[in-house]
Scaffold this active site. Sequence first.
Site, PDB file in Angstrom:
ATOM      1  N   TYR A  34     -77.017  29.196 -32.536  1.00 18.80           N
ATOM      2  CA  TYR A  34     -75.472  29.443 -32.423  1.00 18.80           C
ATOM      3  C   TYR A  34     -74.951  28.198 -31.986  1.00 18.80           C
ATOM      4  CZ  TYR A  34     -71.027  31.370 -30.763  1.00 18.80           C
ATOM      5  OH  TYR A  34     -69.807  31.599 -30.825  1.00 18.80           O
ATOM      6  N   TRP A  73     -74.121  26.789 -29.007  1.00 18.48           N
ATOM      7  CA  TRP A  73     -73.033  26.553 -27.716  1.00 18.48           C
ATOM      8  C   TRP A  73     -73.870  26.221 -26.515  1.00 18.48           C
ATOM      9  CZ3 TRP A  73     -67.639  27.157 -26.741  1.00 18.48           C
ATOM     10  CH2 TRP A  73     -66.873  26.760 -27.979  1.00 18.48           C
TER      11      TRP A  73
END
Length: 224
Positions: free
Chosen positions: A111, A113
């Site tokens: 992802y 993040w």
Amino acid sequence: MTTKLIQHHSHFGAFQAEVDDGRMVGVRPFERDPDPSPLIEALPEAVYSKTRVMRPMVREGYLARGPESRAGRGRERFVPVSWERALDLAAAELLRVKSEHGAAAIMGGSYGWGSAGIFHEARTQTRRFLAAFGGFVDQDANYSFGTALKFLPHVLGSAQAVTGPLTSWSSIARHSRLVLLVGGANPKNMQVAKGGCGDHTRDRLDDGACPCRRRGHQCEPGAR
């Protein structure tokens, strides 16, 4: 007890961590941020939350039987292990999958993040590591507006509508009489940015204030 101030950064913006005796007890916004996000106030509690995963965790059946334990996936509990054990398990599994199925069986997506830094971004480091290991299957586009990147070029000619540059809120406020928002404009969306930011600028959409006033400009009443 002396409080130490340690500069740090987050997706919610830059801040100084207040640290007493090695423990984070508070935060102070970046002094040059004109509109710091209140989300940073949650960081001290998040650091010591009981829900935070503090050590590597491995599925109990995998520890006992390795890859042959697939039947227990989704039902077995996870148990903590040392970093050394976790790294050995990951290395052995990567070697097994590559040997039996090739690099095409290794998915290198993440992802991304996990960190407010760019060098420490999870996706970047995963790609670098697996590329050096011999290759992997990557992901295309992203989770946020990945579909738009694929269909907008067929509809509008490009994906600029989601990738920018876009019309600024201040320009919209100056030149619009009516703005229709489908789904609203949540203020928190302006407080979070991948990689964070040190200068939150919140345009005022609903209080009649001139969104350009920090530059000495006063909008016409009908454009507010």
